[in-house]
Design an enzyme around this catalytic site. Structure first.
Site, PDB file in Angstrom:
ATOM      1  N   SER A  47      -1.855   6.836  26.550  1.00 45.05           N
ATOM      2  CA  SER A  47      -2.277   5.487  26.140  1.00 45.05           C
ATOM      3  C   SER A  47      -3.659   5.562  25.500  1.00 45.05           C
ATOM      4  O   SER A  47      -4.092   4.616  24.836  1.00 45.05           O
ATOM      5  CB  SER A  47      -2.299   4.542  27.349  1.00 45.05           C
ATOM      6  OG  SER A  47      -3.024   5.120  28.432  1.00 45.05           O
ATOM      7  N   LYS A 115       2.010  15.108  33.378  1.00 44.20           N
ATOM      8  CA  LYS A 115       3.058  14.083  33.407  1.00 44.20           C
ATOM      9  C   LYS A 115       3.878  14.211  32.138  1.00 44.20           C
ATOM     10  O   LYS A 115       3.307  14.377  31.052  1.00 44.20           O
ATOM     11  CB  LYS A 115       2.454  12.678  33.519  1.00 44.20           C
ATOM     12  CG  LYS A 115       3.528  11.574  33.479  1.00 44.20           C
ATOM     13  CD  LYS A 115       2.999  10.240  33.958  1.00 44.20           C
ATOM     14  CE  LYS A 115       2.267   9.418  32.940  1.00 44.20           C
ATOM     15  NZ  LYS A 115       3.019   9.109  31.699  1.00 44.20           N
ATOM     16  N   GLU A 183       8.062   2.594  34.940  1.00 41.32           N
ATOM     17  CA  GLU A 183       7.358   1.637  34.068  1.00 41.32           C
ATOM     18  C   GLU A 183       8.287   0.532  33.599  1.00 41.32           C
ATOM     19  O   GLU A 183       9.403   0.808  33.123  1.00 41.32           O
ATOM     20  CB  GLU A 183       6.757   2.370  32.854  1.00 41.32           C
ATOM     21  CG  GLU A 183       6.028   1.396  31.922  1.00 41.32           C
ATOM     22  CD  GLU A 183       5.084   2.031  30.926  1.00 41.32           C
ATOM     23  OE1 GLU A 183       4.890   3.268  30.955  1.00 41.32           O
ATOM     24  OE2 GLU A 183       4.532   1.276  30.086  1.00 41.32           O
TER      25      GLU A 183
HETATM   26  O1  KIV Z   1      -0.261   6.742  29.117  1.00 42.20           O
HETATM   27  C1  KIV Z   1      -0.345   5.985  30.095  1.00 42.20           C
HETATM   28  O2  KIV Z   1      -1.343   5.268  30.291  1.00 42.20           O
HETATM   29  C2  KIV Z   1       0.783   5.935  31.021  1.00 42.20           C
HETATM   30  C3  KIV Z   1       0.753   4.871  32.057  1.00 42.20           C
HETATM   31  C4  KIV Z   1       1.194   3.609  31.432  1.00 42.20           C
HETATM   32  C5  KIV Z   1       1.589   5.223  33.241  1.00 42.20           C
HETATM   33  O3  KIV Z   1       1.681   6.705  30.910  1.00 42.20           O
END
Ligand code: KIV
Length: 269
Positions: A47, A115, A183
């Site tokens: 993000s 992640k 999400e």
């Molecule tokens: O990139 C991000 O901020 C995320 C969150 C929304 C979990 O993957």
């Protein structure tokens, strides 16, 4: 010296019914503040493409850009468990590609886990990373890197989508993920999956029954000046504080009030 959170602490939190607190972080000063506050997990989210780099989607952020931010966040924290997203295009081609990218992150940045987005289809990749000793946080439901395939910013797991969400959750758990982000999914199915899984779930727009919560900090603390997602509670208006501070500084510079004598060095000749 505070010791750092480990994956086992998240498993313990679930077993003991303690909620897990997570926030995004992208730089050293904010990461240090969130760490001092006691936030359990900091995610260097892709993000950052939107909220730090001003891009329209998460798709264009690069491995180098993510690694720079991940290094800053890891360096600035003592207790928080730091996870970084692997950016779009850096892991989907094959488990080998994912392993190569994840190893670069683990060697250079000081983070504790990566992640990656996806469910059943990405499970073999999760298994490869976990077998190589790299903890993986999975991310299912609305996965921003697939925004075009998903037809935009839409709630996932409704109606017949619930079965897919459940099989994605089971697949990432089976593959060895230590936790899974849910999400933008209905609260009911998020709660059912949370009860069904052994690993902790972390929700964003997934109601109150998940084992933990995560928010993009700029949404939650009011740095985002535009649209805030409906599920993000606004805890502060940091943007307004910065605006006031910048205006006061401007006024003082223009008027000649800043710097005063105490803010200047004396000539000692
Ligand atoms: O990139 C991000 O901020 C995320 C969150 C929304 C979990 O993957």
């Amino acid at each position: 010296m505070v010791s750092r959170m480990r994956t086992r602490h998240f498993a313990q939190a679930k077993a003991e019914g303690r909620k897990i607190s997570c926030l995004t972080a992208y730089d050293a000063p904010t990461a240090a503040i969130f760490d001092e506050a006691g936030i359990d997990l900091l995610l260097v989210g892709d993000s950052a493409a939107n909220v730090v780099l001003g891009q329209d989607s998460t798709l264009s952020i690069t491995v180098e850009e993510m690694m720079t931010m991940a290094t800053a966040v890891a360096r600035a924290t003592e207790r928080a468990f730091v996870v970084s997203d692997l950016p779009f295009g850096s892991y989907e081609a094959s488990p080998a590609q994912a392993l190569e990218t994840a190893v670069r992150f683990m060697k250079r940045t000081g983070i504790s886990a990566v992640k990656i987005e996806g469910g059943v289809e990405i499970a073999p990749t999760i298994r490869t990373l976990v077998d190589a000793g790299i903890p993986v946080m999975a991310h299912i439901g609305y996965t921003p890197q697939s925004e075009h395939a998903l037809g935009g910013y839409v709630v996932q797991g409704r109606g017949e989508g619930a079965a897919k969400l459940r099989s994605d959750a089971l697949a990432v758990q089976e593959a060895g993920a230590f936790s899974v982000v849910l999400e933008m999914v209905p609260a009911g199915i998020a709660g059912e999956i949370t009860r069904e899984l052994e690993i902790p779930t972390v929700g964003i727009g997934a109601g109150n029954s998940t084992d933990g919560q995560i928010l993009v900090w700029t949404d939650a603390f009011g740095l985002t000046r535009g649209r805030t997602p409906r599920f993000a509670r606004r805890y502060a208006e940091v943007g307004d504080v910065l605006l006031d501070a910048a205006r006061s500084y401007l006024t003082d510079v223009r008027s000649g009030d800043f710097p005063n004598e105490d803010e200047s060095f004396r000539d000692e000749r």
